[in-house]
Motif scaffolding. Structure first.
Motif, PDB file in Angstrom:
ATOM      1  N   ALA A 252      54.589   0.096  18.685  1.00  0.00           N
ATOM      2  CA  ALA A 252      53.968  -1.082  18.081  1.00  0.00           C
ATOM      3  C   ALA A 252      55.044  -2.051  17.596  1.00  0.00           C
ATOM      4  N   VAL A 253      56.106  -1.527  17.025  1.00  0.00           N
ATOM      5  CA  VAL A 253      57.198  -2.373  16.548  1.00  0.00           C
ATOM      6  C   VAL A 253      57.869  -3.067  17.728  1.00  0.00           C
ATOM      7  N   ALA A 254      58.018  -2.352  18.837  1.00  0.00           N
ATOM      8  CA  ALA A 254      58.641  -2.937  20.024  1.00  0.00           C
ATOM      9  C   ALA A 254      57.772  -4.060  20.589  1.00  0.00           C
ATOM     10  N   VAL A 255      56.458  -3.859  20.584  1.00  0.00           N
ATOM     11  CA  VAL A 255      55.551  -4.885  21.101  1.00  0.00           C
ATOM     12  C   VAL A 255      55.607  -6.122  20.211  1.00  0.00           C
ATOM     13  N   VAL A 256      55.599  -5.929  18.907  1.00  0.00           N
ATOM     14  CA  VAL A 256      55.669  -7.062  17.975  1.00  0.00           C
ATOM     15  C   VAL A 256      57.006  -7.774  18.132  1.00  0.00           C
TER      16      VAL A 256
ATOM     17  N   PHE B 187      56.889  -9.868  21.231  1.00  0.00           N
ATOM     18  CA  PHE B 187      56.044 -11.044  21.012  1.00  0.00           C
ATOM     19  C   PHE B 187      56.783 -12.109  20.215  1.00  0.00           C
ATOM     20  N   VAL B 188      57.462 -11.709  19.159  1.00  0.00           N
ATOM     21  CA  VAL B 188      58.196 -12.660  18.319  1.00  0.00           C
ATOM     22  C   VAL B 188      59.318 -13.311  19.118  1.00  0.00           C
ATOM     23  N   LYS B 189      60.000 -12.529  19.940  1.00  0.00           N
ATOM     24  CA  LYS B 189      61.089 -13.070  20.749  1.00  0.00           C
ATOM     25  C   LYS B 189      60.553 -14.090  21.751  1.00  0.00           C
ATOM     26  N   GLU B 190      59.449 -13.766  22.438  1.00  0.00           N
ATOM     27  CA  GLU B 190      58.859 -14.696  23.396  1.00  0.00           C
ATOM     28  C   GLU B 190      58.357 -15.953  22.703  1.00  0.00           C
TER      29      GLU B 190
ATOM     30  N   THR C 277      61.319 -18.169  21.792  1.00  0.00           N
ATOM     31  CA  THR C 277      61.858 -18.846  22.969  1.00  0.00           C
ATOM     32  C   THR C 277      60.954 -20.005  23.376  1.00  0.00           C
ATOM     33  N   TRP C 278      59.639 -19.777  23.384  1.00  0.00           N
ATOM     34  CA  TRP C 278      58.690 -20.830  23.734  1.00  0.00           C
ATOM     35  C   TRP C 278      58.800 -21.996  22.760  1.00  0.00           C
ATOM     36  N   THR C 279      58.892 -21.692  21.469  1.00  0.00           N
ATOM     37  CA  THR C 279      58.991 -22.731  20.448  1.00  0.00           C
ATOM     38  C   THR C 279      60.275 -23.537  20.607  1.00  0.00           C
ATOM     39  N   ALA C 280      61.381 -22.860  20.882  1.00  0.00           N
ATOM     40  CA  ALA C 280      62.662 -23.552  21.050  1.00  0.00           C
ATOM     41  C   ALA C 280      62.621 -24.482  22.262  1.00  0.00           C
ATOM     42  N   LYS C 281      62.009 -24.046  23.346  1.00  0.00           N
ATOM     43  CA  LYS C 281      61.903 -24.903  24.529  1.00  0.00           C
ATOM     44  C   LYS C 281      61.067 -26.143  24.235  1.00  0.00           C
ATOM     45  N   LYS C 282      59.948 -25.966  23.551  1.00  0.00           N
ATOM     46  CA  LYS C 282      59.087 -27.108  23.227  1.00  0.00           C
ATOM     47  C   LYS C 282      59.797 -28.062  22.264  1.00  0.00           C
ATOM     48  N   ALA C 283      60.518 -27.528  21.289  1.00  0.00           N
ATOM     49  CA  ALA C 283      61.245 -28.374  20.339  1.00  0.00           C
ATOM     50  C   ALA C 283      62.337 -29.172  21.048  1.00  0.00           C
ATOM     51  N   LYS C 284      62.972 -28.579  22.038  1.00  0.00           N
ATOM     52  CA  LYS C 284      64.016 -29.271  22.799  1.00  0.00           C
ATOM     53  C   LYS C 284      63.432 -30.461  23.545  1.00  0.00           C
ATOM     54  N   VAL C 285      62.281 -30.269  24.179  1.00  0.00           N
ATOM     55  CA  VAL C 285      61.638 -31.350  24.922  1.00  0.00           C
ATOM     56  C   VAL C 285      61.188 -32.460  23.974  1.00  0.00           C
TER      57      VAL C 285
END
Length: 77
Positions: free
Chosen positions: A26-30, A33-36, A39-47
């Motif tokens: 469960a910790v690995a899944v969380v 999820f947090v890592k993904e 990454t998604w947030t950083a890409k959107k902020a860059k754009v």
């Protein structure tokens, strides 16, 4: 071909070890999820930063005192 070796303790503590394995999963899944999400947030902020910085500077410049015209803001002099 490499196989994954899993070491599981034998004996009386097998139920506790199984519960610990489930918690680690469960910790690995969380964590994944947090890592993904990060990454998604950083890409959107860059754009957003890339396409929004110059319009933001122009809007701030037009709302400052003294009020310049758009041509004065865009001219290099």
């Amino acid at each position: 071909m490499s196989s994954k070796i899993m070491l599981k303790p034998k004996g009386k503590n097998t139920k506790k070890a199984a519960a610990a394995d489930e918690d680690d999963g469960a910790v690995a899944v969380v964590g994944k999820f947090v890592k993904e999400w990060g990454t998604w947030t950083a890409k959107k902020a860059k754009v957003i930063t890339h396409y929004g910085f110059i319009p933001l500077v122009i809007i701030i410049g037009m709302n400052s005192e003294p009020k310049p015209s758009l041509s004065q803001l865009l001219s290099p002099v």
